[in-house]
Design an enzyme around this catalytic site. Structure first.
Site, PDB file in Angstrom:
ATOM      1  N   LYS A  16      17.937 -21.041   6.037  1.00 31.64           N
ATOM      2  CA  LYS A  16      19.175 -21.694   6.503  1.00 31.64           C
ATOM      3  C   LYS A  16      20.380 -20.746   6.484  1.00 31.64           C
ATOM      4  CE  LYS A  16      20.379 -24.989   3.679  1.00 31.64           C
ATOM      5  NZ  LYS A  16      19.621 -24.818   2.565  1.00 31.64           N
ATOM      6  N   ARG A  94      24.255 -32.698   1.732  1.00 33.02           N
ATOM      7  CA  ARG A  94      22.893 -32.669   1.201  1.00 33.02           C
ATOM      8  C   ARG A  94      22.447 -34.022   0.681  1.00 33.02           C
ATOM      9  NH1 ARG A  94      20.743 -27.166  -1.232  1.00 33.02           N
ATOM     10  NH2 ARG A  94      22.427 -25.867  -0.507  1.00 33.02           N
ATOM     11  N   ARG A 133      13.157 -13.124  -2.455  1.00 33.39           N
ATOM     12  CA  ARG A 133      14.527 -13.032  -1.945  1.00 33.39           C
ATOM     13  C   ARG A 133      15.455 -12.281  -2.903  1.00 33.39           C
ATOM     14  NH1 ARG A 133      17.582 -18.357   0.069  1.00 33.39           N
ATOM     15  NH2 ARG A 133      17.449 -19.097  -2.077  1.00 33.39           N
ATOM     16  N   ARG A 164      18.929 -14.250  -7.485  1.00 28.30           N
ATOM     17  CA  ARG A 164      19.782 -15.332  -7.978  1.00 28.30           C
ATOM     18  C   ARG A 164      19.102 -16.016  -9.150  1.00 28.30           C
ATOM     19  NH1 ARG A 164      21.027 -18.846  -2.699  1.00 28.30           N
ATOM     20  NH2 ARG A 164      20.540 -20.480  -4.191  1.00 28.30           N
ATOM     21  N   ARG A 175      14.603 -27.532  -7.453  1.00 29.96           N
ATOM     22  CA  ARG A 175      15.404 -27.607  -6.231  1.00 29.96           C
ATOM     23  C   ARG A 175      14.602 -28.268  -5.109  1.00 29.96           C
ATOM     24  NH1 ARG A 175      16.811 -21.587  -5.688  1.00 29.96           N
ATOM     25  NH2 ARG A 175      17.669 -22.130  -3.666  1.00 29.96           N
TER      26      ARG A 175
HETATM   27  P1  ADP Z   1      19.662 -23.282  -1.308  1.00 26.55           P
HETATM   28  O1  ADP Z   1      20.017 -23.836   0.048  1.00 26.55           O
HETATM   29  O2  ADP Z   1      18.718 -22.134  -1.210  1.00 26.55           O
HETATM   30  O3  ADP Z   1      19.271 -24.348  -2.274  1.00 26.55           O
HETATM   31  P2  ADP Z   1      22.483 -22.865  -1.920  1.00 26.55           P
HETATM   32  O4  ADP Z   1      23.081 -21.542  -2.191  1.00 26.55           O
HETATM   33  O5  ADP Z   1      22.893 -23.540  -0.654  1.00 26.55           O
HETATM   34  O6  ADP Z   1      20.935 -22.614  -1.969  1.00 26.55           O
HETATM   35  O7  ADP Z   1      22.791 -23.876  -3.134  1.00 26.55           O
HETATM   36  C1  ADP Z   1      22.613 -23.486  -4.483  1.00 26.55           C
HETATM   37  C2  ADP Z   1      22.893 -24.643  -5.457  1.00 26.55           C
HETATM   38  O8  ADP Z   1      24.256 -25.119  -5.286  1.00 26.55           O
HETATM   39  C3  ADP Z   1      22.046 -25.904  -5.251  1.00 26.55           C
HETATM   40  O9  ADP Z   1      20.798 -25.805  -5.899  1.00 26.55           O
HETATM   41  C4  ADP Z   1      22.958 -26.974  -5.896  1.00 26.55           C
HETATM   42  O10 ADP Z   1      22.918 -26.908  -7.325  1.00 26.55           O
HETATM   43  C5  ADP Z   1      24.338 -26.541  -5.484  1.00 26.55           C
HETATM   44  N1  ADP Z   1      24.728 -27.162  -4.197  1.00 26.55           N
HETATM   45  C6  ADP Z   1      24.903 -26.511  -3.001  1.00 26.55           C
HETATM   46  N2  ADP Z   1      25.272 -27.381  -2.034  1.00 26.55           N
HETATM   47  C7  ADP Z   1      25.329 -28.611  -2.620  1.00 26.55           C
HETATM   48  C8  ADP Z   1      25.632 -29.925  -2.160  1.00 26.55           C
HETATM   49  N3  ADP Z   1      25.986 -30.172  -0.879  1.00 26.55           N
HETATM   50  N4  ADP Z   1      25.570 -30.954  -3.035  1.00 26.55           N
HETATM   51  C9  ADP Z   1      25.247 -30.746  -4.312  1.00 26.55           C
HETATM   52  N5  ADP Z   1      24.941 -29.534  -4.831  1.00 26.55           N
HETATM   53  C10 ADP Z   1      24.986 -28.482  -4.004  1.00 26.55           C
END
Ligand code: ADP
Length: 222
Positions: A16, A94, A133, A164, A175
Site C-alpha cells: 500500500k 481503517r 521489509r 520497523r 496486525r
Molecule cells: P501497515 O499498513 O503496514 O500496517 P502503517 O505504517 O500504515 O503500517 O501503520 C502502523 C501502525 O499504526 C498500525 O499497526 C496501527 O497501530 C497504527 N495505525 C495506522 N493507521 C491507523 C488507523 N487508521 N487507525 C488506527 N491505528 C492506525
C-alpha cells in the site's frame, strides 16, 4: 473546488505505502501517510506519542477517537496550507467508524468525492514480505532485503535502513488479526457504494504499479 480523495486499502505488507507513493508522483496528487505521521508523533515522546506507542508497538489499531482527532487536524491543515489537486489516503480509514468520520470531515473541509483502490495479497506472501521489509529512518523509502541488502539508504543517501519494530513476526500476526476484524469490513462498506477497485500485488513492483495506475484510471470521474 472540492479535492477528490483516493483511499488505499489493503492488509499490512501488501505494498500500500509503496504504491500510494508511486501513484501520487505519477498522478501529481498529494500523499497522506497516516502510519508515518503516527510514528513521528510517537517518536516525539509527547504524552500523546507515548499513548500511540502503547498500541502501535503491540500491533493494535489506535482507538478511533484519537485517530479521528489526529486526522481531522492534519487534513484541515493540509487543505488550508497546501491543497493538492487530489489526495491519496494511505492508512486511513481503517475501521467503519473512521470511514463514517471521514465522510463528516470531508463534507466540512471540501474533500471528495471518495474512491477506493484495494490492494490484495495472500497471507503467506504478506508474512514473507514484511520479514524482508526495511525502511529508511530518514526519508521513509521502503526496500526489500532480497533486492537491496545495504545498510545506507540508496535514495536519500544519508538514512539507515532498519526493520520497523512492528514488523517483527509476533507483532505482524496481531496486525493481520486487526486487519481481518476491523479493516476488512470496509471492503463491503465501500463496495456497496460502488466505489472500489481491487488490484493483486503478487508481482514485481513495476507490474503492480501498472495495475494500480489502471485502477486509478478506472475510478477517475468521466
Ligand atoms: P501497515 O499498513 O503496514 O500496517 P502503517 O505504517 O500504515 O503500517 O501503520 C502502523 C501502525 O499504526 C498500525 O499497526 C496501527 O497501530 C497504527 N495505525 C495506522 N493507521 C491507523 C488507523 N487508521 N487507525 C488506527 N491505528 C492506525
Amino acid at each position: 473546488m472540492s479535492i477528490p480523495i483516493i483511499i488505499f486499502l489493503g492488509p499490512p505488507g501488501c505494498g500500500k505505502g509503496t504504491h500510494a507513493k508511486l501513484l501520487a508522483e505519477r498522478a501529481g496528487a498529494g500523499h497522506f501517510d497516516l502510519g508515518s505521521l503516527l510514528r513521528g508523533i510517537a517518536k516525539s515522546g509527547s504524552p500523546r506519542g507515548v499513548e500511540l506507542t502503547g498500541f502501535m508497538s503491540k500491533g493494535l489499531l489506535v482507538p478511533d477517537t484519537l485517530i479521528i482527532e489526529i486526522v481531522r487536524d492534519a487534513l484541515s491543515e493540509r487543505v488550508k496550507t497546501n491543497p493538492p489537486p487530489a489526495l491519496l489516503l494511505d492508512g486511513f480509514p481503517r475501521t467503519v467508524a473512521q470511514a463514517e468520520a471521514l465522510e463528516k470531515v470531508a463534507a466540512s473541509i471540501e474533500l471528495g468525492p471518495v474512491s477506493v483502490i484495494n490492494i490484495n495479497l495472500p497471507n503467506e506472501l504478506i508474512v514473507e514480505r514484511i520479514a524482508n521489509r526495511r525502511v529508511c529512518n530518514k526519508c521513509g523509502a521502503i526496500f526489500d532485503v532480497l533486492e537491496f541488502s545495504g545498510k545506507e539508504c540508496p535514495k536519500c543517501k544519508s538514512g539507515q535502513l532498519i526493520q520497523r519494530d512492528d514488523d517483527k513476526a509476533e507483532v505482524v500476526r496481531r496486525r493481520l488479526e486487526e486487519y481481518a476484524a476491523k479493516t476488512a469490513p470496509l471492503l463491503q462498506f465501500y463496495g456497496k457504494k460502488g466505489k472500489l477497485v481491487s488490484v493483486v500485488s503478487d508481482a514485481p513492483v513495476e507490474v503492480v504499479r501498472e495495475r494500480v495506475y489502471g485502477a486509478y484510471k478506472q475510478i477517475q470521474p468521466k
